[in-house]
Design an enzyme around this catalytic site. Structure first.
Site, PDB file in Angstrom:
ATOM      1  N   ASP A 184       0.979  -1.162  -0.137  1.00 19.75           N
ATOM      2  CA  ASP A 184       0.028   0.200   0.154  1.00 19.75           C
ATOM      3  C   ASP A 184       0.930   1.081   0.066  1.00 19.75           C
ATOM      4  O   ASP A 184       1.954   1.174  -0.351  1.00 19.75           O
ATOM      5  CB  ASP A 184      -1.053  -0.066   1.199  1.00 19.75           C
ATOM      6  N   HIS A 224      -4.026   5.351   3.772  1.00 18.39           N
ATOM      7  CA  HIS A 224      -4.802   4.562   2.825  1.00 18.39           C
ATOM      8  C   HIS A 224      -4.564   3.153   3.477  1.00 18.39           C
ATOM      9  O   HIS A 224      -5.389   2.458   3.659  1.00 18.39           O
ATOM     10  CB  HIS A 224      -4.620   4.641   1.290  1.00 18.39           C
ATOM     11  N   SER A 402     -10.828  -0.674  -2.945  1.00 19.73           N
ATOM     12  CA  SER A 402      -9.745  -0.566  -2.023  1.00 19.73           C
ATOM     13  C   SER A 402     -10.088  -1.425  -0.919  1.00 19.73           C
ATOM     14  O   SER A 402      -9.364  -1.840  -0.111  1.00 19.73           O
ATOM     15  CB  SER A 402      -9.448   0.555  -1.623  1.00 19.73           C
TER      16      SER A 402
END
Length: 545
Positions: A184, A224, A402
């Site tokens: 990520d 994220h 995601s």
């Protein structure tokens, strides 16, 4: 377009080198330098423990996967020669047989002249970058108690129960002993957020690596990965329980959130190689690539053929090493480019689209097919209104493939825990076959939403466990018990790098027993036996002493 989706001495050496070299390199161009071969290397497939962890070797052996020259680190002699000319060597890529390095124009000319250099590709150049995409989230409203088998999921119950994951949890399958590598953009505040307390307290965060900037603090980078990790490993009683709260995790930064250049696909390859080396079972990648800040790097739809984009080639390799690779389909469903991104086009990964809490496809979830006509995405999970940990220290909901991807990856860990004898490929096929639209897949939601309770009770087995080999280690004779009598079998013996040593046709006796004589001149080492009978192929690992 951004879709956020050991003895390993050669790798560790490059981390040390890159940490000592000057930061001025960031303003120069970066290249992938491909080598012609892996000669002049100190490594050998006969000694895999020098470059693979014991867990990585065991994962291959369990699935009958030979250790090959792809697994060998690149030649240290070649790396050293490039390093003498380059501003910085960032990392090596054994699957691609080369290195990523920063070069000035003069250095580029010098490296091009090295006799072992096959090709040089520019993968990063100073350029105007697009603004960082923002992942919007909403605070979590009042939660109701949603308890099942002693676990209070709160609002997160819906996203797990949609796949009958709560039933696996109730049977004790919460991902124990499985290792998930999370590729990520950063893991902001994962070291302080209470959603991850249980992971830290029980040593389930195995470590972190940063292939974007090894000098950075991965827990001060992008948010994220924090949200993605929480979908699998988060645990806040009454608010959020991830799909695999007792799995182990490696946190790997491959995405530079501030830019979008194709170097990130090579970072991804480095992260996947590292995950393989440390013995990860599963990779989750909520990342995808289509267009870049440098237009010449852009992918076309024709590239979505499962065998073109660098990140797709890396994903194919990762899957071939016995890992389940789970990736986001992409969030371009409403865009002119409405197709999946790469590496979602790989035929060997589990590509995950998004649905809402009513099991209806989320409008943003990207479509297939691939350029060569294959169904994509493969399956779907809840990616709209997904309950997550937010890096600010709270919990909330957000949208994106995601988040459907890690929900799926965590459930894959639980399923593999429940059916440990299956190969990675069998697990992927089992997930698809248990899905709601398996009989009528489409390029919107693929095979549908998996039923992991059904998958966990499937009759599919890996019969290799019923094949006995003795003595093991062996010297000049091998006995094999096939479990079936009077069955013709074809038996082949390979070295770990795939070289065929012996092949023979045999016929088992009334007890299912086959005896093979082995030349005493056969070198000591690890060998793979391929056994074909009754229309199936099985693998057994043997050791010659």
């Amino acid at each position: 377009m951004k879709n956020y989706q050991n003895h390993l001495r050669s790798i560790l050496l490059l981390f040390i080198i890159s940490g000592l070299l000057p930061l001025r390199a960031s303003a120069q161009a970066k290249y992938f330098i491909a080598f012609t071969d892996k000669q002049n290397s100190t490594y050998s497939v006969d000694n895999p423990n020098e470059f693979l962890s014991a867990r990585a070797i065991e994962r291959r052996a369990k699935q009958g996967i030979a250790i090959s020259t792809d697994d060998l680190p690149v030649s240290p002699a070649y790396v050293n020669q490039v390093a003498q000319s380059a501003t910085m060597v960032h990392y090596s890529l054994r699957w691609f047989n080369g290195v990523v390095a920063t070069l000035t124009p003069e250095q580029l000319t010098s490296v091009q002249g090295l006799p072992f250099v096959k090709k040089i590709t520019k993968i990063y150049e100073p350029a105007k970058t697009e603004s960082d995409d923002k992942t919007e989230w909403q605070p979590l409203g009042p939660t109701e108690k949603r308890e099942f088998a002693g676990l209070n999921y709160g609002t997160s119950y819906t996203q797990i129960a949609m796949m009958n994951g709560h039933l696996l949890h109730a049977n004790g399958y919460l991902g124990q002993e499985k290792v998930i590598a999370v590729l990520d953009a950063g893991f902001l505040n994962v070291n302080t957020h209470n959603a991850f307390d249980s992971l830290w307290q029980r040593g389930r965060i195995l470590g972190a690596r940063d292939f974007v900037n090894p000098q950075s603090d991965i827990y001060k980078e992008h948010y994220h990965g924090t949200m993605v990790l929480s979908a699998m490993g988060g645990y806040i009683d009454g608010q959020l329980i991830g799909t695999a709260p007792r799995a182990n995790y490696w946190l790997i930064r491959t995405e530079d959130a501030a830019t979008e250049q194709i170097i990130e696909e090579y970072n991804w390859a480095a992260g996947a190689e590292f995950a393989d080396s440390v013995g990860a079972d599963i990779i989750n990648s909520s990342l995808g690539y289509t267009t870049f800040d440098v237009a010449s790097q852009n992918h076309t739809y024709q590239d979505l053929n499962g065998n073109t984009a660098p990140v797709t080639l890396a994903a194919n390799m990762a899957a071939s090493k016995g890992m389940v690779v789970v990736v986001s389909a992409g969030n371009d469903g409403n865009a002119p480019w409405h197709y999946i991104s790469v590496p979602a086009d790989s035929p060997n990964v589990l590509t995950v689209g998004a649905v809402d809490n009513k099991r209806v496809k989320a409008d943003f979830s990207s479509f297939g097919p691939t350029a060569d006509g294959r169904i994509k995405p493969d399956v779907c999970a809840m990616g709209k209104g997904t309950v997550l940990a937010i890096a600010t220290g709270t919990t909330g909901t957000s949208n994106g493939t995601s988040f459907s991807s890690p929900l799926m990856a965590g459930m894959v860990a639980c399923l593999w825990q429940a059916k440990p004898s299956l190969t990675a490929q069998q697990i992927v096929e089992l997930v698809k076959s248990s899905s709601s639209s398996y009989a009528s897949p489409n390029n919107s939601t693929g095979y549908g939403i998996p039923d992991f309770a059904q998958a966990s009770t499937s009759s599919i087995t890996d019969d290799r466990n019923s094949i006995e080999l003795w003595p093991n280690p062996f010297t000049s004779k091998i006995n094999i018990l096939l479990g079936k009598s009077f069955i013709p079998a074809n038996i082949s013996i390979f070295t770990t790098n795939g070289q065929l040593i012996l092949t023979m046709n045999a016929f088992s006796d009334g007890t299912g027993h086959v005896e093979i004589n082995i030349s005493e001149e056969l070198p000591k080492g690890i060998y793979l036996l391929s056994i074909d009978f009754s229309g199936s192929r099985y693998y057994v690992t043997g050791i010659k002493q």
